[in-house]
Design an enzyme around this catalytic site. Structure first.
Site, PDB file in Angstrom:
ATOM      1  N   TYR A 257       0.812  -1.218   0.000  1.00  0.00           N
ATOM      2  CA  TYR A 257       0.000   0.000   0.000  1.00  0.00           C
ATOM      3  C   TYR A 257       0.841   1.262   0.000  1.00  0.00           C
ATOM      4  O   TYR A 257       0.389   2.315  -0.441  1.00  0.00           O
ATOM      5  CB  TYR A 257      -1.028  -0.016   1.136  1.00  0.00           C
ATOM      6  CG  TYR A 257      -2.296  -0.681   0.639  1.00  0.00           C
ATOM      7  CD1 TYR A 257      -3.182   0.025  -0.164  1.00  0.00           C
ATOM      8  CD2 TYR A 257      -2.551  -2.020   0.874  1.00  0.00           C
ATOM      9  CE1 TYR A 257      -4.314  -0.585  -0.687  1.00  0.00           C
ATOM     10  CE2 TYR A 257      -3.673  -2.636   0.351  1.00  0.00           C
ATOM     11  CZ  TYR A 257      -4.553  -1.908  -0.438  1.00  0.00           C
ATOM     12  OH  TYR A 257      -5.659  -2.511  -0.971  1.00  0.00           O
ATOM     13  N   HIS A 413      -5.716  -2.364   6.348  1.00  0.00           N
ATOM     14  CA  HIS A 413      -5.061  -3.407   5.557  1.00  0.00           C
ATOM     15  C   HIS A 413      -4.092  -4.263   6.370  1.00  0.00           C
ATOM     16  O   HIS A 413      -3.360  -5.075   5.813  1.00  0.00           O
ATOM     17  CB  HIS A 413      -4.349  -2.792   4.345  1.00  0.00           C
ATOM     18  CG  HIS A 413      -5.307  -2.241   3.341  1.00  0.00           C
ATOM     19  ND1 HIS A 413      -6.186  -3.046   2.665  1.00  0.00           N
ATOM     20  CD2 HIS A 413      -5.561  -0.971   2.930  1.00  0.00           C
ATOM     21  CE1 HIS A 413      -6.934  -2.290   1.862  1.00  0.00           C
ATOM     22  NE2 HIS A 413      -6.580  -1.032   2.008  1.00  0.00           N
TER      23      HIS A 413
END
Lengths: 735, 735
Positions: A257, A413
């Site tokens: 990410y 996440h």
């Protein structure tokens, strides 16, 4: 920082004029002229430009299609809107680079079509996201659309009539930016996101800020930089630069990410640099954006990011990294190792001055190799929330990397896996982190979104190479609780020539259970490759079941204990917390030896895990795939070591890399492990000593001082009449 | 041929002298001088030479070790004897190329050590082979050892005293050659092998023949060329050249073993050419050795051989192919496409004149690409025992290949899988042939030999993309019966611009069941990639269960029918004939449509199988791995179509390749299949018509004339009022 904010306000109020200038977001007039003048001098860059022009030509040869939104990621309409912003982006640039009006016309026509459609849209019909968009199923994609389109608009602005600009800005840019910033119809999810410290907010602020820059709306720029309230105290791009990266440039969600997050950072920063150079945005926080990029590079293996948290298979070739490398190299031309990233992994250059300079300097032979180094990449805004430790071989020819995750949760996440290790060797991921369960952009797979198994398996502790206690996930799988804590890297010695070691601790994942992990990377004169000793210590006052899996990539070769194997029927290991997804392929006990051995191979190399066990230790081979109705899980395999009814237990494992297997020549050597025994020799609150014994009476003794204080003290223990003395937390003795 | 044999006898008897000359096996004196003179002119060749010299240097720096045999393939002693012959081979060549005595001395010392050991050896202690060796567990390895060592001996012959030569020849070469040719202690397995038409016999005759050439023993050469009885009517190298290859140069065991078989052919042929050029061995049988090589090249995909029969992952980079390319290019320098094989796949050159010329001509830019073409590679000595059909796209950019196996059994390495298809696309094996279950040279895996699962699974019919009737393997798995028959390729049209088609038939695999398969490869204007239509026809007077699996490599995406999936428990599909190894992962029926669809993806492309079914058709997803106690099987997956209680059934399947999935750019398109229906429109003894319908009212109609006679006739059928007319066996109509 405070002073800096004030300074910026001054800038904002003092210079209305430059906002009105166009061609000033991703390019300046001067840069375009330089690119045009250099045409033909750097063939690789010409190639990238010609790809942009081809894409633009392909776009203008197809009738414009601006359909009403109906579907999610990977769906035809979704993909149409996505390809539309690329088309406008490419045509905008093509117009600048060629001066051909047809490209500008295409962008204008499409913008007008969007300006017709957009005001008619309510929320998107696919209701999957808590932050729904209008054009896309989630606002995030709308922000990405706007970032690209703002650049296209900047590129063709001068070709539009005032009336056209009014329509486009009034019916498209303004309402879209307002929607991204404020939400709509009383749904203020967007406003919350806009002010969050989160990568979606970076996209949102970049989109709104770039809209402000291109449409000459100061208040958008101000809110983008300092949040909706304009104070910089709650939200905004500047605060994101402070909060989203640790002082080492680590982004808390992990490298995958971080790749995505860095894109809006560098593109908006580039626009800010062009429009408001006084801000010196690239120097902000000691050059945090460059640190973010170099950390991202360090968190990769063979060009692919480590699979920490929700990670898919992406790496340095991703388009986001092309942006980051080309934009940042332009500002830091002294960092020639960035060139080698572009050279090795990137197959295109940005059609900007940065892209040109990267391509040119590679052609001039200026690239120098990246030095992949051992290091601790601290997590947390202030760098005090644990981190990711990476051990690399000092000899780059060995091409191996060992990672230890001891960070904070990593936002939405994040996975529940404190103290997970992974091992990369010989170009492959050997002891693996599953990463995320998601089929990005494949609509048939949960519309391209994370699958249900991401929650039921991939995020669970048992999916990782770390300790699961009582078949329960760390923090009971509660992100609220997990987010309050972080692991700690309590000791590291990554400079040692003789060995490298890292010690991490986790005390909150299971109340009443303290977990420590020591990973030591030890070259020896008698083993073919450096040895890894892995020590996982669990300490508790109550009795627990400790499950320790090694998820491995490779083909089973042998074990040194008898086992049963599922023949005509196969059952699952458990019913929840990820265990319901695990088929038990084989199970056994080792009643004859105190060390259990498992050998597998991957490509042309062998790996043997030798671990200290008792006759009670349960040993299993697991295969992923049960209770997976939609065939979403990959069929990975694990070697599980289970200790039952233990208060305190120390898992000690020798991870031996060995063997050469040459298919072309049909030769092989060293295919069997040298390890004869792994033994926990001493295990007291003060000291833990592990001894691994190898063929021809060789051994490696790892001495650990357990208390966290006084790590620099001198220690000594006596074992079998022999005195072992070391300074600091770990001593390694090779015989 | 008869005259040729006589001619050869004449040669043998007429020229004793040349036999006494040394340096005349793999090299001649003149060639060595040329290689030495050209040093420095071709860097790539110099590199290969320096690798040989490094290997030689590495060898001579280690004390000679000639241990008593104890272990099988992959074991330390086995590998020592293997590395010894490479060491002697390298040192022999190094001596020739440098003139440095130390290399010759090393070979002499080692030969003397072997001359001491060899006479003491009985049969090898590892009793796994029916043809046991003395130095190695099987005589085959002993032949390979001798081939290399004969060359080394030739290279250093001139440095040895008469006494040394006597000892080496008397105690080592003669007894070893005798053993390979005759056997020992009343075990005449070796003698049988020596005279077989089999690749082991090629090694044996090469070893004995080269020993004869180097030790000046005519009778060895004669027996090597014409069998033990010297007649050429039962055995020998010349007869092998007649029998082991079809007129197309196809070797009946398949490409993987053809690779292995070609090595002794080319190396012994090179020695014969040097010693007895009058034989014109390379021209024998219309240049059968070159045909064998070019066929081998054609039977590969992306450099790896098709996985027909007992195949592992090997291809054009194998050392055997380096021998074949370098030796044959030297004799056929007009075939410049051989250069591109060396250039693309081979990382070394033979340190011979052939290797030099390949390297030189590549450096001179003379390589031209191999044209991978569609073709039927006939099986059987006379080319009348079926064959392997390969369909390739006419546009090489498409990079796809479709294979149909309709050959004879393929000796002991054959599998029971008549009419198997495999599909390769986009660089990957998509619809797969399992190949062999073997872990070559990994001693822990059944000593590197074929695993038990090779017999219980890999050779069984269900392991292949073809029809299994009543859960029984073709020919009941009896190699004696299977070897009596072969399939037939009854029709092929591979030249058609509009489509390519192949029709094959098998009538013996199941008594009373006739099976036909038609594979049509059809580019259309409306599908992204060429379409494959696959028609499998089974005809019988009795009722049967027909199982038709597609073994696929990829990730399940979706099906268009409801299914149950194994959740907490998994069971096997059957109990024998390979079925005991199959976990049933999912099972269902399609009650709503007459076409069942299964989509999977592999890398960046999607594949959809759409097949005509009824509500009674059983559809399953299978996973390999049950009843595999030693973890020998790979975890492959299959989509199974099962028809029960049918006399006659026609499986009709559209295999659609579609989609683009770009992870770097996060874009995707065409991920869902266009196929709406596949229907068997007509199915009579005379005609079978399949219609596959695609989006936007497109369709492809495949008309087959079923009788085998009159394939060139004009045919017509009327369907729904429309007349379809075609010439030959197949008509394709695209709408």
């Amino acid at each position: 920082m405070k002073r800096f904010v004030i300074g910026l306000f001054f800038v904002l109020e003092g210079c209305l004029c430059p906002f009105a200038q166009h061609l000033s977001l991703l390019f300046t007039r001067g840069e375009v002229e330089e690119i045009r003048a250099e045409k033909g001098t750097v063939p690789a860059f010409d190639q990238s430009v010609s790809e942009v022009l081809s894409a633009a030509d392909a776009a203008i040869n197809v009738p414009i299609s601006v359909p009403v939104p109906v579907d999610g990621g990977g769906g035809a309409v979704h993909e149409q809107h996505k390809s539309n912003y690329y088309a406008m982006f490419h045509c905008g640039i093509a117009y600048q680079l060629t001066g051909e009006k047809k490209y500008a016309q295409y962008v204008a026509d499409m913008l007008e079509a969007y300006a017709k459609l957009y005001p008619t849209l309510g929320f998107h019909p696919v209701r999957l996201s808590p932050v729904p968009g209008r054009l896309f199923w989630q606002t995030l994609n709308e922000s990405v659309w706007l970032v690209h389109t703002a650049i296209a608009y900047d590129c063709i602005y001068s070709t539009l009539s005032t009336q056209q600009r009014t329509i486009i800005e009034k019916n498209l840019f303004t309402p879209m930016a307002d929607f991204i910033m404020e939400g709509m119809d009383g749904n203020c999810a967007n406003n919350k996101t806009f002010n969050k410290m989160h990568n979606h907010a970076t996209w949102a602020t970049a989109a709104v800020g770039m809209t402000g820059l291109v449409t000459n709306r100061e208040e958008y720029v101000k809110k983008a930089l300092y949040g909706s309230d304009g104070t910089g105290k709650r939200g905004g791009f500047i605060r994101q630069m402070d909060y989203l990266f640790s002082p080492d440039g680590y982004f808390t969600e992990g490298a995958y990410y971080q790749r995505y997050a860095i894109w809006p950072f560098v593109i908006f920063a580039q626009c800010i640099e062009h429009k408001m150079p006084e801000l010196q945005i690239f120097n902000y926080r000691d050059g945090i954006l460059l640190k973010a990029l170099t950390t991202l590079i360090q968190l990769s293996y063979e060009g692919e990011f480590f699979h920490i948290n929700d990670a898919l298979q992406k790496g340095l070739s991703a388009q986001e990294l092309v942006y980051a490398v080309d934009i940042l190299y332009n500002h830091y031309p002294e960092d020639k190792s960035l060139l080698s990233v572009a050279k090795a992994y990137q197959h295109a250059y940005l059609p900007t001055i940065g892209g040109f300079r990267v391509a040119r300097d590679i052609a001039l032979g200026k690239a120098i190799p990246v030095v992949y180094r051992s290091g601790v990449f601290r997590d947390g805004r202030n760098g005090n929330e644990g981190g990711i430790a990476v051990i690399r071989s000092t000899d780059p020819k060995l091409n191996s990397a060992l990672t230890l995750k001891a960070s904070s949760h990593g936002l939405s996440h994040g996975h529940f896996d404190k103290l997970t290790m992974a091992y990369y060797d010989n170009g492959n991921e050997i002891l693996a982190d599953y990463g995320a369960s998601r089929f990005l952009n494949i609509e048939a797979k949960n519309k391209g979104h994370y699958t249900n198994e991401n929650r039921t398996f991939a995020k669970q502790t048992i999916a990782h190479n770390t300790l699961t206690v009582d078949e329960t996930t760390h923090f009971n799988g509660d992100i609220q609780v997990s987010s309050r804590y972080h692991s700690d890297i309590v000791y590291s010695n990554l400079e040692g020539k003789n060995f490298q070691v890292i010690v991490a601790k986790e005390t909150h994942a299971y109340p009443g259970v303290e977990m420590r992990r020591t990973l030591a990377y030890i070259p020896t004169p008698f083993l073919q490759f450096p040895l890894i000793l892995d020590v996982v210590q669990a300490t508790s006052n109550g009795e627990h079941q400790y499950d320790y899996p090694f998820w491995y990539n490779g083909q089973f070769v042998s074990v040194n204990f008898p086992y049963n194997k599922a023949k005509n029927e196969s059952k699952t290991l458990g019913t929840k917390n990820g265990y319901q997804h695990l088929w038990v392929e084989a199970w056994g006990h080792n009643e004859n030896q105190n060390t259990s051995r498992f050998t597998f191979f991957n490509r042309n190399r062998f790996y043997t895990l030798s671990t200290a066990t008792t006759p009670q230790t349960e040993l299993m081979i697991l295969r992923l795939g049960a209770n997976d109705p939609d065939f979403n899980l990959r069929n990975e395999t694990a070697f599980l070591i289970r200790e039952k009814g233990r208060k305190k237990h120390t898992f000690a494992t020798s991870i031996e890399t060995h063997g050469d297997y040459d298919v072309r020549m049909e030769t092989s050597c060293n295919l069997t492990s040298s390890c004869e025994e792994v033994k926990v020799v001493t295990d007291t609150p003060a000291y833990t000593v592990i001894r691994a014994t190898y063929k021809e009476r060789h051994s490696v003794t790892l001495c650990l001082s357990n208390p966290d204080d006084g790590t620099e003290n001198k220690h000594s223990v006596t074992i079998e009449g022999m005195v072992y003395t070391w300074n600091g937390r770990c001593g390694v003795f090779i015989k």
